[in-house]
Enzyme design. Structure first.
Site, short mmCIF file in Angstrom:
data_model
loop_
_atom_site.label_atom_id
_atom_site.label_comp_id
_atom_site.label_asym_id
_atom_site.label_seq_id
_atom_site.Cartn_x
_atom_site.Cartn_y
_atom_site.Cartn_z
N GLN A 128 0.83 -1.20 0.00
CA GLN A 128 0.00 0.00 0.00
C GLN A 128 0.87 1.25 0.00
OE1 GLN A 128 -1.91 1.18 3.73
NE2 GLN A 128 -3.86 1.34 2.66
N GLY A 129 0.69 2.11 -0.98
CA GLY A 129 1.43 3.38 -1.04
C GLY A 129 0.53 4.54 -0.64
N TYR A 130 0.39 4.74 0.66
CA TYR A 130 -0.45 5.83 1.18
C TYR A 130 0.41 6.88 1.91
CZ TYR A 130 -5.20 4.02 0.32
OH TYR A 130 -6.38 3.62 -0.25
N SER A 131 0.96 6.50 3.07
CA SER A 131 1.66 7.47 3.92
C SER A 131 2.92 7.99 3.25
CB SER A 131 2.02 6.83 5.26
OG SER A 131 0.86 6.48 5.99
N GLU A 246 -10.26 -2.02 5.36
CA GLU A 246 -9.08 -2.09 6.23
C GLU A 246 -9.49 -2.12 7.68
OE1 GLU A 246 -4.89 0.30 7.14
OE2 GLU A 246 -6.37 1.19 5.79
N SER A 379 -6.05 6.12 13.91
CA SER A 379 -5.60 6.13 15.31
C SER A 379 -6.79 6.06 16.26
CB SER A 379 -4.78 7.38 15.59
OG SER A 379 -5.61 8.53 15.58
N ASN A 380 -6.52 5.60 17.49
CA ASN A 380 -7.59 5.50 18.48
C ASN A 380 -8.20 6.87 18.78
OD1 ASN A 380 -7.05 2.81 18.53
ND2 ASN A 380 -6.71 2.67 20.73
N GLU A 381 -7.38 7.93 18.68
CA GLU A 381 -7.92 9.27 18.91
C GLU A 381 -8.96 9.62 17.84
OE1 GLU A 381 -4.18 8.82 21.06
OE2 GLU A 381 -4.73 8.47 18.98
#
Length: 394
Positions: A128-131, A246, A379-381
């Protein structure tokens, strides 16, 4: 709402258990037991994928028309739970669970005919090329440039935290095709060949001492426009669709296995203390709550209802329960957890005997790898913000 298995579902559960008992080779089960993250080395995941493909069970969530099982939500949950109990190595999710459904939803007939059978068989192994170095949680700020040139896009930039890019022969990638206007409206979704000239993969070694993630560099890489998924500048819509897959899936079965293993292997001197028993009981209560919540979601889906923000709740609670179990295992392993001996995990012939008990071999690596569970997939936040808006109306 019925949370119990029906007679038909119990029969299916027996069928799955029989298949796993007969079809899962001991060396692949050993690899599954020694996994330290959600990704298994393809040397073990791909042989298991081929076995499942031959059975017709490699893609439980896919429609039958594309080679899937056509199973109900409950059958999928039963299959996942039994695989976890048997210690089967997990299959790489990037193809089967992520880009595959995206190709079904947004691909052309030619793209579906080419890619989907290769995903099922394992012939194509995806990353996966995301970040990017400056675009993580704020993914819309990505800057990998894709300039139009006749029938191609020319890519310049980089991606980071690219899991298993050193194994993959394919990547699904978000690129920037327009810089003016709203950031989300200038992103395009591409499918590319990792053997394309100009691509270089540099390893990133994790705190666990493992090579799982990478930085990928693009130096004027040409990608045919025929490899675009969806319309130009509409990749953000495709990416959001992919995130639904995902973040999906349950975690209670795997957490139960981890807890059971901890109870069976930790010495009485570690779990006998009152504070350790209390922490273990708290972890078991959390896992039980996750299990019941997953069953409620399955029941809602089976009735044609939408689970709403339950996916965010389960993702958050699952990550935190996993990390609590890791901390208990670390305490139980004591000094043995600090011995770095990946070569002794028994997945290679001639592996040396472990220093200390075998169950301590992966304790530290799992603890370190699972710290990321509260970040990846949202993220959990961010998940708590979703819950606050959709449940509390804040």
């Amino acid at each position: 709402m019925n949370l119990d298995l029906s007679l038909e579902e119990l029969s299916f559960q027996d069928e799955v258990r029989t298949f796993l008992r007969n079809a899962l080779p001991p060396e692949l089960a050993a690899a599954g037991r020694h996994m330290t993250s959600v990704f298994c080395d393809p040397a073990f995941s791909l042989p298991w994928q081929r076995i499942l493909h031959a059975k017709g069970w490699v893609a439980p969530t896919w429609p039958e028309e594309y080679g899937g099982t056509g199973w109900s939500e409950m059958r999928r949950a039963i299959f996942a739970a039994e695989c976890a109990r048997a210690g089967a190595p997990s299959l790489a999710p990037m193809g089967l669970r992520m880009v595959g459904p995206c190709i079904m939803g947004y691909g052309t007939p030619e793209q579906k005919a080419h890619y989907l059978p290769r995903i099922l068989s394992g012939e194509d192994y995806w990353c996966q090329g995301y970040s990017e170095p400056g675009a993580g949680s704020d993914l819309a700020s990505l800057q990998l440039r894709a300039v139009s040139d006749d029938d191609d896009y020319v890519l310049t930039g980089s991606k980071i935290w690219t899991t298993h890019a050193h194994f993959a022969n394919r990547m699904f990638c978000l690129v920037r095709t327009r810089f003016e206007g709203k950031p989300q409206s200038g992103i395009t979704f591409l499918l590319l060949d990792m053997a394309s000239p100009g691509i270089s993969v540099k390893p990133i070694i994790t705190l666990a001492g493992e090579h799982e993630v990478n930085q990928v560099f693009f130096d004027e890489v040409r990608v045919p426009k025929a490899n675009r998924l969806g319309e130009e500048n509409a990749g953000w819509t495709v990416a959001k669709y992919l995130l639904e897959f995902e973040r999906g899936g349950g975690s209670a079965a795997g957490l139960k296995v981890r807890l059971g293993h901890l109870r069976a292997t930790a010495g009485a001197e570690h779990l006998g203390a009152a504070h350790a028993r209390r922490r273990l009981a708290e972890a078991e209560i959390s896992v039980l709550a996750i299990d019941i919540s997953e069953r409620r979601v399955l029941s809602a889906l089976a009735s044609g209802e939408k689970p709403g923000p339950a996916a965010s709740m389960l993702k958050t609670q699952g990550a935190e329960a996993l990390q609590s179990i890791d901390e208990l295992a670390l305490d139980a392993a004591g000094a043995y957890a600090a011995v770095h001996q990946p070569q002794a995990r028994g997945m290679e012939s001639g592996a040396p005997p472990p220093v200390g008990p075998e169950e301590s071999l992966t304790t530290m690596a799992r603890y370190l790898n699972d710290r990321a569970a509260s970040i990846y997939g949202g993220s959990n936040e961010i998940q708590r913000d979703i819950i606050a808006r959709l449940v509390l109306g804040l």
